[in-house]
Design a protein around this motif. Structure first.
Motif, PDB file in Angstrom:
ATOM      1  N   ASP A   1      -7.189  46.312 -18.087  1.00 27.06           N
ATOM      2  CA  ASP A   1      -7.343  46.083 -16.924  1.00 27.06           C
ATOM      3  C   ASP A   1      -5.615  46.163 -16.276  1.00 27.06           C
ATOM      4  OD1 ASP A   1      -9.554  46.238 -16.601  1.00 27.06           O
ATOM      5  OD2 ASP A   1      -9.932  44.105 -16.944  1.00 27.06           O
TER       6      ASP A   1
ATOM      7  N   LEU B   1      -3.684  48.906 -13.747  1.00 27.69           N
ATOM      8  CA  LEU B   1      -2.178  48.466 -12.734  1.00 27.69           C
ATOM      9  C   LEU B   1      -1.172  48.727 -13.088  1.00 27.69           C
ATOM     10  CD1 LEU B   1      -4.057  44.735 -11.955  1.00 27.69           C
ATOM     11  CD2 LEU B   1      -4.586  47.417 -10.496  1.00 27.69           C
TER      12      LEU B   1
ATOM     13  N   GLN C   1       2.591  48.015  -6.353  1.00 31.42           N
ATOM     14  CA  GLN C   1       1.518  47.250  -5.849  1.00 31.42           C
ATOM     15  C   GLN C   1       1.222  46.214  -7.435  1.00 31.42           C
ATOM     16  OE1 GLN C   1      -1.598  49.723  -5.351  1.00 31.42           O
ATOM     17  NE2 GLN C   1      -0.540  50.225  -3.195  1.00 31.42           N
ATOM     18  N   PHE C   2       2.270  46.841  -8.228  1.00 31.86           N
ATOM     19  CA  PHE C   2       1.214  45.566  -9.560  1.00 31.86           C
ATOM     20  C   PHE C   2       2.238  43.998  -9.198  1.00 31.86           C
ATOM     21  CE2 PHE C   2       1.408  44.690 -14.628  1.00 31.86           C
ATOM     22  CZ  PHE C   2       0.555  43.834 -14.320  1.00 31.86           C
ATOM     23  N   ASP C   3       1.513  43.284  -8.831  1.00 33.96           N
ATOM     24  CA  ASP C   3       1.853  41.655  -8.524  1.00 33.96           C
ATOM     25  C   ASP C   3       1.280  41.175  -8.921  1.00 33.96           C
ATOM     26  OD1 ASP C   3       0.119  42.201  -6.545  1.00 33.96           O
ATOM     27  OD2 ASP C   3       1.692  42.700  -5.044  1.00 33.96           O
TER      28      ASP C   3
ATOM     29  N   SER D   1      -1.100  39.347  -7.019  1.00 30.14           N
ATOM     30  CA  SER D   1      -2.457  39.228  -6.691  1.00 30.14           C
ATOM     31  C   SER D   1      -3.322  39.854  -6.751  1.00 30.14           C
ATOM     32  CB  SER D   1      -2.183  39.977  -5.299  1.00 30.14           C
ATOM     33  OG  SER D   1      -0.863  38.521  -4.317  1.00 30.14           O
ATOM     34  N   SER D   2      -2.710  41.334  -7.219  1.00 27.01           N
ATOM     35  CA  SER D   2      -3.349  41.870  -8.160  1.00 27.01           C
ATOM     36  C   SER D   2      -3.552  41.852  -9.579  1.00 27.01           C
ATOM     37  CB  SER D   2      -2.401  43.842  -8.307  1.00 27.01           C
ATOM     38  OG  SER D   2      -1.105  43.584  -8.358  1.00 27.01           O
TER      39      SER D   2
ATOM     40  N   ARG E   1      -6.671  39.393  -8.673  1.00 23.19           N
ATOM     41  CA  ARG E   1      -8.141  40.290  -8.483  1.00 23.19           C
ATOM     42  C   ARG E   1      -8.629  40.855  -9.882  1.00 23.19           C
ATOM     43  NH1 ARG E   1      -4.873  41.628  -4.120  1.00 23.19           N
ATOM     44  NH2 ARG E   1      -4.403  43.340  -4.711  1.00 23.19           N
ATOM     45  N   ALA E   2      -7.890  40.911 -11.234  1.00 18.53           N
ATOM     46  CA  ALA E   2      -8.781  41.767 -12.008  1.00 18.53           C
ATOM     47  C   ALA E   2      -8.818  40.034 -13.435  1.00 18.53           C
ATOM     48  CB  ALA E   2      -7.230  42.395 -13.337  1.00 18.53           C
TER      49      ALA E   2
END
Length: 428
Positions: free
Chosen positions: A256, A260, A267-269, A271-272, A275-276
């Motif tokens: 995962d 990402l 967008q890969f930070d 937060s993301s 979420r995963a």
């Protein structure tokens, strides 16, 4: 018998001795037969096996039938032998006939047929069961009468014929059966079977990765450090936590994280990444491996966190850790690579990391350190000393001389162990 010739009496005596041998051999053969093989043959609808199994369902009647037949035959043989002795030698023939018949019956009606039946129980029991089944029907009233009397006597001692002993094997007996089946199973298969039998004695803490060795990522670290750890992670599932490992967030699957990372770097930070994260599967401390294996299967999980009664994290267990207890370590080579934590020296002594699991140490070195206490060698030594040593010292546990070489952060980091075979060879 006065009208019967002496030669005819000898023939009758020989037939009676043979019949006596039949009853003796049948008893030994049926009672010595392998009950598990018999059950297997019954399931395969083997008629002879079914017949023997039916006879064994009421051992009191079977033994009564055999003893009725055997005693009638032996008494008849005794009478015939007495007549023959008196005809040939007069009154002295009674004594001679008694001793001679005893020797003949012992050899030809007892020892020989019973030895043969003990060596080849199936070859004796299966054909003899045909005759015994017929005789049981003919002599059924007499057999029932004898059984009724004997069972009545047994009831005085609190025993009933319904209390037939179940022929079940204990775990240790089953392990012996497996080890004795070397001609049927390869050694590796025997090891796997005995390992399965040992699983119920083992708990998750016996195979878990201790909390201080869990590879995890602090989500509060700098994002560059987190990304670097994710890129170089050697495990497919990585634990995420905040500040301390007891505040675990969840597991991130490397697949995962890689997805990402490749989809959009901007967008890969954190937060993301959060979420995963997948929810943590918790395992109570003290759970048997057999139970946990079934729980992994039912919950479709492959990894879990072991917690104590207070909810504090004690370690990490994966499905692979449990399976390795059965099939051995998953390696790419058949040869056993030496452990990095266990190093054999040229002089025969062994340098061992203090954090090594005692069970793994016993398995790799074929030693016998106790397994009912601490899980690590360091913990075993501390328990034995009842104190944390502050300097190098020597001691002996389970007969093994141990030298504590290095102590750091209240933990024993390195020890030297002298194997028992080396100690015995040097006479120390």
């Amino acid at each position: 018998m006065d009208d019967i010739s002496t030669s005819a009496l000898f023939i009758i005596l020989g037939v009676l001795i043979l019949i006596s041998g039949y009853f003796s051999g049948s008893e030994t053969g049926i009672m010595s037969i392998n009950r598990y093989r018999l059950k297997h043959l019954v399931k395969e609808n083997n008629k002879a096996a079914k017949r023997v199994d039916q006879l064994l369902n009421r051992p009191d009647r079977l033994i009564g039938l055999i003893l009725i037949g055997n005693n009638l035959v032996n008494i008849g043989a005794s009478a015939v032998a007495t007549v023959i002795g008196m005809r040939l030698m007069g009154d002295a023939g009674i004594v001679v006939a008694t001793f001679a018949l005893t020797l003949v019956i012992l050899i030809f009606s007892e020892v020989t047929p019973k030895t043969l039946a003990a060596l080849y129980p199936e070859k004796v029991a299966f054909p003899s069961s045909v005759v015994l089944a017929i005789l049981l029907k003919i002599l059924f009233p007499f057999v029932v009468a004898v059984s009724w009397i004997t069972n009545g006597m047994l009831r005085l001692f609190g025993i009933t014929p319904e209390q037939i002993e179940e022929h079940s094997l204990s775990k240790e007996e089953l392990k012996t059966v497996v080890s004795e089946s070397s001609a049927l199973f390869p050694t590796h298969h025997q090891d796997m079977l005995t390992s399965i039998l040992d699983l119920e004695q083992m708990k998750v803490e016996d195979v878990m990765v201790p909390r201080n060795e869990i590879i995890a990522i602090d989500i509060n670290d700098d994002w560059k450090d987190i990304s670097k750890q994710l890129m170089h992670a050697q495990h497919t599932r990585i634990l995420l936590y905040r500040d301390q490992i007891d505040d675990a967030v969840g597991f991130i699957h490397a697949r995962d994280a890689f997805r990402l990372l490749m989809s959009s770097k901007e967008q890969f930070d954190k937060s993301s990444l959060l979420r995963a994260v997948r929810e943590i599967y918790y395992i109570p401390e003290g759970t048997p491996l057999t139970t946990q294996l079934l729980k992994f299967q039912q919950s479709k999980e492959r990894i879990g966190i072991v917690v104590d009664e207070y909810g504090d994290i004690q370690g990490l267990v994966t499905l692979e850790d449990i399976l390795e207890e059965v099939v051995g370590d998953f390696t790419t080579t058949q040869s056993k690579a030496p452990s990095e934590e266990i190093i054999v020296q040229e002089d025969g002594t062994v340098l061992v990391d203090g954090g090594v699991n005692v069970r793994d140490l016993n398995k790799e070195m074929n030693w016998e350190f106790p397994l009912d206490g601490p899980k690590t060698l360091s913990g075993l030594i501390v328990e034995y000393l009842e104190d944390i040593p502050d300097s190098a010292l020597s001691l002996k546990i389970s007969g093994y001389p141990i030298e504590v070489l290095e102590i750091k952060e209240n933990m024993i980091k390195l020890v030297r162990i002298h194997p028992l075979n080396r100690v015995n060879a040097t006479g120390n």
